[in-house]
Design an enzyme around this catalytic site. Sequence first.
Site, PDB file in Angstrom:
ATOM      1  N   HIS A  24      41.935  28.423  39.210  1.00 36.49           N
ATOM      2  CA  HIS A  24      43.253  28.145  38.612  1.00 36.49           C
ATOM      3  C   HIS A  24      44.245  27.496  39.596  1.00 36.49           C
ATOM      4  CE1 HIS A  24      44.693  31.971  40.229  1.00 36.49           C
ATOM      5  NE2 HIS A  24      44.142  32.714  39.325  1.00 36.49           N
ATOM      6  N   GLU A  80      42.366  41.162  35.282  1.00 37.12           N
ATOM      7  CA  GLU A  80      42.197  39.709  35.264  1.00 37.12           C
ATOM      8  C   GLU A  80      40.721  39.383  35.033  1.00 37.12           C
ATOM      9  OE1 GLU A  80      44.086  37.545  38.461  1.00 37.12           O
ATOM     10  OE2 GLU A  80      43.878  35.645  37.379  1.00 37.12           O
ATOM     11  N   TYR A 191      44.291  33.335  51.000  1.00 38.66           N
ATOM     12  CA  TYR A 191      44.377  34.164  49.787  1.00 38.66           C
ATOM     13  C   TYR A 191      45.758  34.817  49.693  1.00 38.66           C
ATOM     14  CZ  TYR A 191      42.700  37.099  46.018  1.00 38.66           C
ATOM     15  OH  TYR A 191      42.525  37.690  44.788  1.00 38.66           O
ATOM     16  N   HIS A 224      36.962  40.153  46.185  1.00 39.83           N
ATOM     17  CA  HIS A 224      36.496  38.812  46.545  1.00 39.83           C
ATOM     18  C   HIS A 224      36.140  38.793  48.028  1.00 39.83           C
ATOM     19  CE1 HIS A 224      37.981  36.974  42.818  1.00 39.83           C
ATOM     20  NE2 HIS A 224      39.145  37.541  43.017  1.00 39.83           N
TER      21      HIS A 224
HETATM   22 FE1  FEO Z   1      43.702  38.844  40.109  1.00 37.65          FE
HETATM   23 FE2  FEO Z   1      40.645  38.261  41.468  1.00 37.65          FE
HETATM   24  O1  FEO Z   1      41.872  38.477  40.092  1.00 37.65           O
END
Ligand code: FEO
Length: 394
Positions: A24, A80, A191, A224
């Site tokens: 995104h 999410e 990030y 992640h």
């Molecule tokens: Fe806020 Fe990795 O989703």
Amino acid sequence: MPCVQIAENIYSVGVTDWNIRDFHGYSTELGTTYNAFLILDEKNVLIDTVKDGFTDQLLANISRVIDPREIDIVISNHAEMDHSGSLFKVMHRIGQDKPVYCSKAGKKALSLHFPQKLNYREVKSGEELKIGKRVLKFMETRMLHWPDSMFTYLPEDKILFSSDAFGQHYAGPEMFDDNLSEIIMHHAKKYYANILMLYAAKTLKLLGAVEEAGLEFDMICPDHGVIWRKNPGAIVEAYKRWSNQETEDKAVLIYDSMWKSTKKMAEAITDGLAEGGVTALPMALRKFDRSDIMTDVLDAKAIIVGSPTLNNNLFPTIADFLTYMKGLRPKNRIGAAFGSYGWSGESVKIIEKELTAMKMDLPLPGLKVQYVPDEEALKECYEYGKKIALAIKA
Ligand code: FEO
């Protein structure tokens, strides 16, 4: 990503998205991972799921350890869709009536994403869930970075499942940070700059609460990237630094150019900044992704923006970047504007207005050059850079 045991009876069962390059609007040049974790105890627990499209890989990883139908409980730390997109399919496979623990906001968000009814169980900060020998402790982390976000902590093992916090969009063969300190810190910084910077104050408050609660971490497992186990304290300290918006004697020049005039100005200002003893990075918007520029904005004291005037306005890439940066709310910065123009020359004023709206201090008036900077104009740009360097160091 293979299924890997990360501690006794705890497995990483998430997946790697090697090919995603745009998350995104965030450039993921190496891809990313959607991490999920399986804890075996009297009750078997799955923490988080993965993005839709990766459900079979997640279930295959779980199947290397147990039959997915043996999962008793699912924890959704974050609604999410990169972590919950496969939730319904996973529940369908393991038993749709099994409980899904999440925050109150998580239940609302998940219910709005999935029309199918699931057995949601709301939990609040401080609540615990005994699963056998182990206890899961929940900590809501509202707006870090969604209203529903929460942590799950395993006190016996000192393992934090931190959802997006402390994450990195990094895909590689490594499961842990053991031999990756600099590379992985860069991705963690990117990030933070692009996902969490606007919540810096909340992050500081949360880190304070974690400290106050005396939580210790042997391992931090984000949703992640790699797991922090070599020195989890390093990423916590980095988060404190970034959330305090600590800056360096550094300037980022973000610019675009139509006929190289604004580019020449950017380069001359860069030289002046360097002469003034400041690290200066000229970043042309058609060469750098906005998310990479934000990584350098995070610790730069000066944000210097250059745009030609196009149709009495900003060049579109600059308008895009200013909108993006404004949303991420960098604080305690010096700003400056420059640009070339043909006849009307509104761009510098518009940039200054935007930087002022971001509460930046503008120590110098913006610098404009008509059509093409000559030797004298370039000398002025160079001196402008030197003056900004002085303001940075003041
Ligand atoms: Fe806020 Fe990795 O989703």
